[in-house]
Design a protein around this motif. Structure first.
Motif, short mmCIF file in Angstrom:
data_model
loop_
_atom_site.label_atom_id
_atom_site.label_comp_id
_atom_site.label_asym_id
_atom_site.label_seq_id
_atom_site.Cartn_x
_atom_site.Cartn_y
_atom_site.Cartn_z
N HIS A 1 0.85 -1.20 0.00
CA HIS A 1 0.00 0.00 0.00
C HIS A 1 0.88 1.25 0.00
O HIS A 1 1.88 1.28 0.72
N PHE A 2 0.47 2.27 -0.77
CA PHE A 2 1.16 3.56 -0.64
C PHE A 2 1.02 4.00 0.82
O PHE A 2 -0.06 3.89 1.40
N PRO A 3 2.09 4.53 1.41
CA PRO A 3 2.00 4.93 2.82
C PRO A 3 1.45 6.34 3.01
O PRO A 3 1.56 7.18 2.12
N PHE A 4 0.91 6.59 4.18
CA PHE A 4 0.58 7.96 4.59
C PHE A 4 1.83 8.56 5.24
O PHE A 4 2.61 7.85 5.88
N ILE A 5 2.02 9.85 5.04
CA ILE A 5 3.10 10.58 5.72
C ILE A 5 2.44 11.71 6.49
O ILE A 5 1.75 12.54 5.89
N THR B 1 2.32 7.90 -10.39
CA THR B 1 2.19 6.61 -9.68
C THR B 1 1.54 5.54 -10.55
O THR B 1 1.35 4.40 -10.10
N ALA B 2 1.16 5.91 -11.79
CA ALA B 2 0.28 5.04 -12.61
C ALA B 2 0.75 3.58 -12.68
O ALA B 2 -0.06 2.66 -12.56
N ALA B 3 2.05 3.38 -12.85
CA ALA B 3 2.55 2.01 -13.01
C ALA B 3 2.34 1.17 -11.75
O ALA B 3 2.39 -0.07 -11.81
N TYR B 4 2.12 1.83 -10.63
CA TYR B 4 2.02 1.12 -9.35
C TYR B 4 0.59 1.07 -8.82
O TYR B 4 0.33 0.36 -7.85
N ASP B 5 -0.32 1.84 -9.42
CA ASP B 5 -1.65 1.99 -8.82
C ASP B 5 -2.41 0.66 -8.66
O ASP B 5 -3.07 0.45 -7.65
N LYS C 1 -1.49 -2.25 -7.97
CA LYS C 1 -1.10 -3.02 -6.78
C LYS C 1 -1.14 -2.20 -5.50
O LYS C 1 -1.50 -2.71 -4.45
N TRP C 2 -0.73 -0.93 -5.56
CA TRP C 2 -0.42 -0.17 -4.34
C TRP C 2 -1.50 0.81 -3.89
O TRP C 2 -1.44 1.32 -2.77
N ALA C 3 -2.49 1.08 -4.75
CA ALA C 3 -3.46 2.14 -4.40
C ALA C 3 -4.73 1.60 -3.77
O ALA C 3 -5.70 2.33 -3.60
#
Ligand SMILES: [Zn+2]
Length: 318
Positions: free
Chosen positions: A214-218, A292-296, A298-300
Motif C-alpha cells: 500500500h502507498f504509505p501515509f506521511i 504513480t500510474a505504473a504502481y496503482d 497493486k499499491w493504491a
C-alpha cells in the motif's frame, strides 16, 4: 438516478464492502467524498473488519484486520501487545487474544500515536496494560492534535489511554522469556515512530514505517517527512535478513524482498515527482501526469490512492 450513476453507486458499495471483507480497513478518500473525514470512514470500516490471527515464530502472533497490525506475545508475565487497533473492534480483538492464551493483558506498546494504532489504548489499559511509547507519542495523545491531510482534529486522549512509560532513543523489554528491543526511527511517518524487535524469534514490527503493498501515509502535521520515510525504509532493510519475519503497519506480514520493493516504489515516485517539480510543473499538472500510474493497480488499494500519495510526495520534495 441514471443507470450509469446507479452502476457507479453499486460499484462503490461493492468496493467498500470488499475492503472491509479483506480487512484493509482503511478506506480510500474517494469512496466517501471530501465532506467525511477519512478518519471517520476508517473507524467505521474497522468496526466491520474481521480479525485474522497468524502464528509467526516462538509464540509471537500477528493480529491483522483492526487498523494497524498488532503483534502479541503471551506468557507468564502477562500478554505483551504491540499496537491496540480500533476501539470498535474491542470484542473481536479480545476474543482473538483469549483464544491465544488466558494470560491477562499487561504490556502495551504503541509504535506511534495514530488513531488506528491507539484507539484501543483505553480498554487495554483498563484490562491491566501499562502503555509504553516514544515520548512524542505521549505528547500528541495528551493534547488536541490536528492532521491537516485527514481534515481531522483529534481531542486529547482520556488519561487511561496515555502512555506512562516513555523513552527517547531505545528501550529493551524482557518479558515471557523473550527480549524485545524498541528503537526510535527519528522523523519518519510521524515524529514518534518506533519499531519492536523480538530478538530470539527474529520478528520485527515496523509500525507505519512499512506498508506492505500500500502507498504509505506521511503525517507532516506531527513531524513526519518523505526523506524520513525513505530513511526508515533503508534502516529497516539494513537490520533484517532473509529469515526475518516482518509485520508492517498495514498489509500482510512479509519480509526482506517485499521491503525492497516498497523502498524502490518510494524512491522511484519521489524521483519522478521531484523531476516534474524541478521542471516547474504545478501540483495539479503533476497529479495529472500520474507519476504513480505504473504502481496503482497493486499499491493504491488501501488508504492512500495514487493521487493522494502524489500530493504527499509533492510536499516532501524540494
Ligand atoms: Zn500511522
Amino acid at each position: 438516478m441514471s443507470a450509469q450513476s446507479r452502476d457507479i453507486s453499486r460499484r462503490r458499495f461493492v468496493a467498500s464492502a470488499g475492503l472491509a471483507a479483506t480487512a484493509v480497513c482503511l478506506v480510500p478518500h474517494r469512496l466517501f467524498g471530501d465532506e467525511q473525514s477519512l478518519v471517520v470512514a476508517a473507524r467505521k470500516a474497522g468496526e466491520t473488519a474481521n480479525i485474522t490471527v497468524q502464528a509467526l515464530r516462538r509464540n509471537v502472533s500477528a493480529l491483522i484486520g483492526s487498523g494497524g497490525n498488532i503483534a502479541v506475545l503471551p506468557g507468564g508475565d502477562g500478554k505483551l501487545i504491540i499496537d491496540a487497533g480500533f476501539a470498535g473492534t474491542r470484542g473481536k480483538i479480545d476474543a482473538a487474544l483469549t483464544k491465544l492464551s488466558s494470560d491477562p493483558i499487561k504490556h502495551l506498546v504503541n509504535t506511534h500515536w495514530h488513531f488506528d494504532h491507539t484507539d484501543g489504548n483505553e480498554w487495554m489499559h483498563s484490562a491491566g496494560a501499562t502503555i509504553t511509547a516514544h515520548e512524542n507519542t505521549r505528547k500528541h495523545l495528551s493534547v488536541s492534535t490536528r492532521v491537516e491531510d485527514w481534515n481531522f482534529t483529534f481531542p486529547a486522549s482520556p488519561a487511561g489511554a496515555i502512555p506512562t512509560d516513555v523513552f527517547n532513543a531505545d528501550k529493551t523489554l524482557r518479558l515471557n522469556g523473550a527480549t524485545i528491543a524498541l528503537k526510535y526511527y527519528g522523523s519518519a511517518h510521524t515524529d514518534g515512530d518506533i519499531s519492536a524487535y523480538f530478538s530470539e524469534a527474529d520478528v520485527l514490527h515496523t509500525g507505519d514505517t512499512w506498508w506492505n503493498g500500500h502507498f504509505p501515509f506521511i503525517d507532516y502535521s506531527t513531524g513526519g517527512s518523505l526523506d524520513g520515510m525513505i530513511k526508515a525504509a533503508e534502516a529497516n532493510l539494513a537490520r533484517v535478513t532473509e529469515k526475518t519475519i516482518v509485520i508492517p503497519g498495514h498489509g500482510p506480514v512479509g519480509g526482506k524482498s517485499e521491503m525492497i520493493e516498497y523502498r524502490d516504489v518510494l524512491t522511484t515516485i519521489r524521483d519522478r515527482v521531484a523531476a516534474l517539480k524541478r521542471e516547474g510543473k504545478s501540483l495539479n499538472e503533476i497529479v495529472a501526469a500520474k507519476p504513480t500510474a505504473a504502481y496503482d493497480a497493486k499499491w493504491a488499494g488501501g488508504f492512500v490512492n495514487g493521487e493522494f500519495f502524489t500530493k504527499l510526495v509533492y510536499k516532501g520534495v524540494g
